[in-house]
Design a protein around this motif. Sequence first.
Motif, short mmCIF file in Angstrom:
data_model
loop_
_atom_site.label_atom_id
_atom_site.label_comp_id
_atom_site.label_asym_id
_atom_site.label_seq_id
_atom_site.Cartn_x
_atom_site.Cartn_y
_atom_site.Cartn_z
N PRO A 310 -5.52 3.38 -1.86
CA PRO A 310 -6.38 2.51 -1.05
C PRO A 310 -5.52 1.63 -0.14
N GLU A 311 -6.05 1.33 1.01
CA GLU A 311 -5.34 0.52 1.99
C GLU A 311 -4.81 -0.77 1.37
N GLY A 312 -3.54 -1.07 1.62
CA GLY A 312 -3.00 -2.36 1.20
C GLY A 312 -2.51 -2.43 -0.23
N THR A 313 -2.58 -1.33 -0.98
CA THR A 313 -2.19 -1.35 -2.39
C THR A 313 -0.74 -1.83 -2.57
N LEU A 314 0.12 -1.39 -1.68
CA LEU A 314 1.55 -1.61 -1.92
C LEU A 314 2.14 -2.75 -1.12
N THR A 315 1.33 -3.51 -0.42
CA THR A 315 1.87 -4.58 0.41
C THR A 315 2.78 -5.49 -0.42
N GLY A 316 3.98 -5.70 0.10
CA GLY A 316 4.93 -6.59 -0.59
C GLY A 316 5.96 -5.88 -1.44
N VAL A 317 5.70 -4.63 -1.78
CA VAL A 317 6.68 -3.88 -2.58
C VAL A 317 7.96 -3.72 -1.77
N ILE A 432 23.32 0.14 2.52
CA ILE A 432 22.03 0.34 1.86
C ILE A 432 21.03 -0.54 2.60
N SER A 433 19.89 0.00 2.91
CA SER A 433 18.88 -0.77 3.61
C SER A 433 17.72 -1.08 2.66
N ILE A 434 17.21 -2.29 2.78
CA ILE A 434 16.05 -2.70 1.98
C ILE A 434 14.84 -2.77 2.91
N TYR A 435 13.77 -2.15 2.49
CA TYR A 435 12.54 -2.15 3.27
C TYR A 435 11.43 -2.79 2.44
N GLN A 436 10.39 -3.24 3.14
CA GLN A 436 9.24 -3.78 2.45
C GLN A 436 7.99 -3.04 2.91
N TYR A 437 7.05 -2.85 1.99
CA TYR A 437 5.81 -2.16 2.34
C TYR A 437 4.88 -3.09 3.09
N GLU A 438 4.29 -2.57 4.15
CA GLU A 438 3.17 -3.20 4.81
C GLU A 438 2.06 -2.18 4.69
N GLY A 439 0.95 -2.55 4.03
CA GLY A 439 -0.02 -1.52 3.72
C GLY A 439 0.61 -0.57 2.73
N ASN A 440 0.60 0.71 3.01
CA ASN A 440 1.16 1.67 2.06
C ASN A 440 2.39 2.39 2.58
N ALA A 441 2.99 1.83 3.64
CA ALA A 441 4.19 2.45 4.20
C ALA A 441 5.34 1.45 4.19
N PRO A 442 6.54 1.90 3.84
CA PRO A 442 7.69 0.98 3.80
C PRO A 442 8.21 0.75 5.22
N SER A 443 7.44 0.05 6.03
CA SER A 443 7.74 0.02 7.46
C SER A 443 8.50 -1.22 7.89
N THR B 286 -9.39 5.81 -4.54
CA THR B 286 -9.75 4.48 -5.03
C THR B 286 -9.02 4.17 -6.34
N ILE B 287 -8.77 2.91 -6.56
CA ILE B 287 -8.21 2.47 -7.84
C ILE B 287 -9.15 1.41 -8.39
N GLN B 288 -9.57 1.59 -9.64
CA GLN B 288 -10.47 0.62 -10.25
C GLN B 288 -9.73 -0.26 -11.23
N ALA B 289 -10.26 -1.45 -11.45
CA ALA B 289 -9.65 -2.34 -12.43
C ALA B 289 -10.14 -1.97 -13.83
N ASN B 290 -9.28 -2.15 -14.81
CA ASN B 290 -9.70 -1.93 -16.19
C ASN B 290 -10.76 -2.94 -16.58
N THR B 291 -11.70 -2.51 -17.41
CA THR B 291 -12.79 -3.42 -17.75
C THR B 291 -13.39 -3.02 -19.09
N GLY B 292 -14.28 -3.83 -19.59
CA GLY B 292 -15.03 -3.48 -20.79
C GLY B 292 -14.23 -3.58 -22.07
N PRO B 293 -14.87 -3.26 -23.18
CA PRO B 293 -14.22 -3.44 -24.50
C PRO B 293 -12.97 -2.57 -24.67
N LEU B 294 -12.94 -1.40 -24.04
CA LEU B 294 -11.78 -0.53 -24.22
C LEU B 294 -10.68 -0.83 -23.21
#
Lengths: 453, 450
Positions: A310-317, A432-443, B286-294
């Motif tokens: 999903p969009e934005g999952t990796l921001t900051g990695v 060695i280069s360090i990159y950071q993710y913006e969205g899901n790409a290490p850009s 999609t990624i969902q958050a863990n929830t519920g008793p389990l």
Amino acid sequence: MPGYRSTGRRLAALAMGATAAVALAACSSGGGTSPSASTGASSSSSASASAVSVKAVPKCESGADETTQLKLGAFIPLTGGLAFLGPAAVGGVDLALNDINEAGGVLGKDACVNLVDSSETSQAALSVANIKKQLQSKVSAIVGPESSGVTYNVLPTVNGAKTVLFSPAATDDGLTGVSPYFFRNPAPNSFEASALGSQIVADGRTKVAFLTFNDPYGTNLRDGMESVIKDSGSAEVVYGAKGKNQEFPSTETNFGSDVSAALATKPDAIVIIAFDQTKQIIPALVSAGWKMGNSYFVDGNLNDYSADLPEGTLTGVKGATQGVNPSPELRAKLAAAYKANGGSSEPTAYGYGAEAYDASTLIALAAEKGKSAASEDIRKNLPAVSGTTGGEICKSFSACKQLLDDGKEIQYQGYAGTGPFNSKRDISSGYISIYQYEGNAPSKFLTSTKESD
Amino acid sequence: MLVAALGVLSGLLLPALPAQASSSPTPSASSSAAAGDSSAIRATATCAQTDTTACVAGTLRDADTNPVRGATVTLAAGGTPVATKTSAEGTFSFTVTAAGRYTLSLDESTLPEGLTPGNGTERTITARLGALSPAGFALEGAQQGGETDPEATPQGDTSAFGRFWNQVSLGLLLGLLLALGAIGLSLVYGTTGLSNFAHAEQVTLGGFLGYVFAVQLGVPFVLAGVIVIVLCALTGTVQDRLIWQPLRRRGLGLTQLMVVTIGLQLALQYVYQFIFGGGVRPVSRTIQANTGPLNITPNAYIAMAISVVVLIGVGLLLQRTRIGRATRAVADNRPLAAASGIDVDRIIRLVWTIAAGLAGLAGLLYALVYGGIAWNTGAELLLLLFPAVTLGGFGTAFGALVGSLVIGLVTQLSSLVLTAQLRYASALLILIVVLIFRPQGILGRRSRVG
């Protein structure tokens, strides 16, 4: 990709994805399959922007004397899992020879190229047959291959022929000092471990968890980072430390258990050292409530995950990768050189192109210094032209040749910015280069650090 | 030094630098002090080391990982020490122009109330030109009303019961997904006596088809699921028509047939690798958050529910319906079944169809719950499917369920006491122990053995 991002950023992101895929592929000594050649296929069109004139490099005649003319063998993957790395490396060798010939050639003669396919690790018979063919046509030295696995496969043959093999991309630690004829110039894994470990400590992390897959590549990187973290005095490894047997098997397909065990140690940073398993580890971590911005990736998984998450999952990695990212200018030149020598399309990835250029130039300078293009003389003079004799720094073949003609010692520093060879014929320092993710790409490029052994 | 390399980098550095400068706080102490003549230290807002400078930098965080602002940090190398205060993000950095040893100290009195240094207030730092030398102080205690980092707060239930319950839920989830994959294996064995090593590749196929329809073609997931199950079931029908029926007619022994399934397994794996590459393919973005008793994701609950319903359904089908009785008749004695008017070939084809369809469903759900499918996922699963079926008792639907749950729970719970690397080994050990005492499996019928 979101519309707000500038075109330049987008290109940088695409290119980064390609570079990361390159790093990933080249570092796995397996090399049979490239886990994410798909990200590497995202083409950077910036290369075609400027018109660069590069002439075709002459092909070597098999009868020519390889001791008076530089006959450079190029042993580069044109087929197999690493084939997407081929164009940049072919471009690097051809561009270097083009620049060399424009500066008057080597020993007064135009240098020529003899290109064969190095294929992939699982095709050992083909690799060996091809390099034998190349050796029989009498080459002065060989640039290649890209994979550590292929290097292992052909080393006995190359040693038998007493010919220099100079790899621009093989990073496996086991190749250090493996043969007096084997040289290489990519930054080794230990440099990456040092740079990324330092970044983690500098970010104020105090409890670091490692999710490492059980493979020499993974555990080597982990061990290197762990020692930096321990030496800091402020941070500790709370999960996945050396000797705890908490690595996961490389064939693991569900990570719920590993993730919950790691999170139970209350880490404030998690380093994921894996290849494509990362795509399954990330959802497990996010589902369990982990904030991905507190995570660190290595070159093996510093990929563009836009198609997977999903969009934005990796921001900051943050993540580290070897070498410098070739500049747009160098990319354009590599692409032009590739096309001028029969390449049919743009390279889709540019990683290790700079290293291939530098390897070719160093070989030419070694021939100039020894006044002979015989492999034995090149071997003897390669350390000196790389700077082991403390010579004057020069940045191009023509400038370096001028110094050599004046009887001076030189230190060639090319596009990859690597330091002189050490006694084991690995580079003594590199970037060695360090990159950071913006969205899901290490850009986002953060910093480059110079590491040395 | 290395201007060429910097030139290469400049294209990337230049756009990055203004952004860093604008977002960084004003340095509180930017006076440069010359310690000796070469080791100049400057406190800088951010430091990007060059080939002639080194960077000493760190970030202060409290025990909750929130940044600590305004603490004084001092760097010295013999000469006048240079002090700086940590920024709003807790960062501090010094740029030095000489490599070598420096002493970094933290002024404890400037720490916010409630924080104490965990491991001394002095560090010896070795600066290397061109590189980052990290410096850190672990702080104990949490600050009151200080800055909070929205990205902080990593989680995890650390209590013993929390961990146990967590592993139980992971075990139930894995067990039910395995059961869905195992039931087809069990049915095919039950009716034909064949151990189908290629069965797990049918599982993989379900995942890949899910990727093709749900991700690549963008079909809504439930609809994609139906398409996947139908297509997978069809592969079962076609497979029986093209391979297994002709081989049965030729009277091949079970051992030879088993070797054929192993060949098919390897062939399919390499075909998948050829088509989809070596990487992991997701069936959902999609990624969902863990929830519920389990404490698992909503999708995982749904997958478990589907598995339970399907397993009970198949179990009842076998016991209560005509088709089911015919299937069991074929399983028990094929010539007798044929003689009593049952169309054996039709029953076997039906079993192959159901087995392949359920395997496809299992692969789809597995990929959904565990984040994707790879060419070798099935091969790894097979090592759990066979034990699950053997443990539960070959040929029974409820046996597959029970065996899978045991395998799932043992693999996950064992990692509480054993290293994670031995989790599968522990499940296989349980298998051996159970079979020594109950060779027919937990729910298997004694008559089938011997």
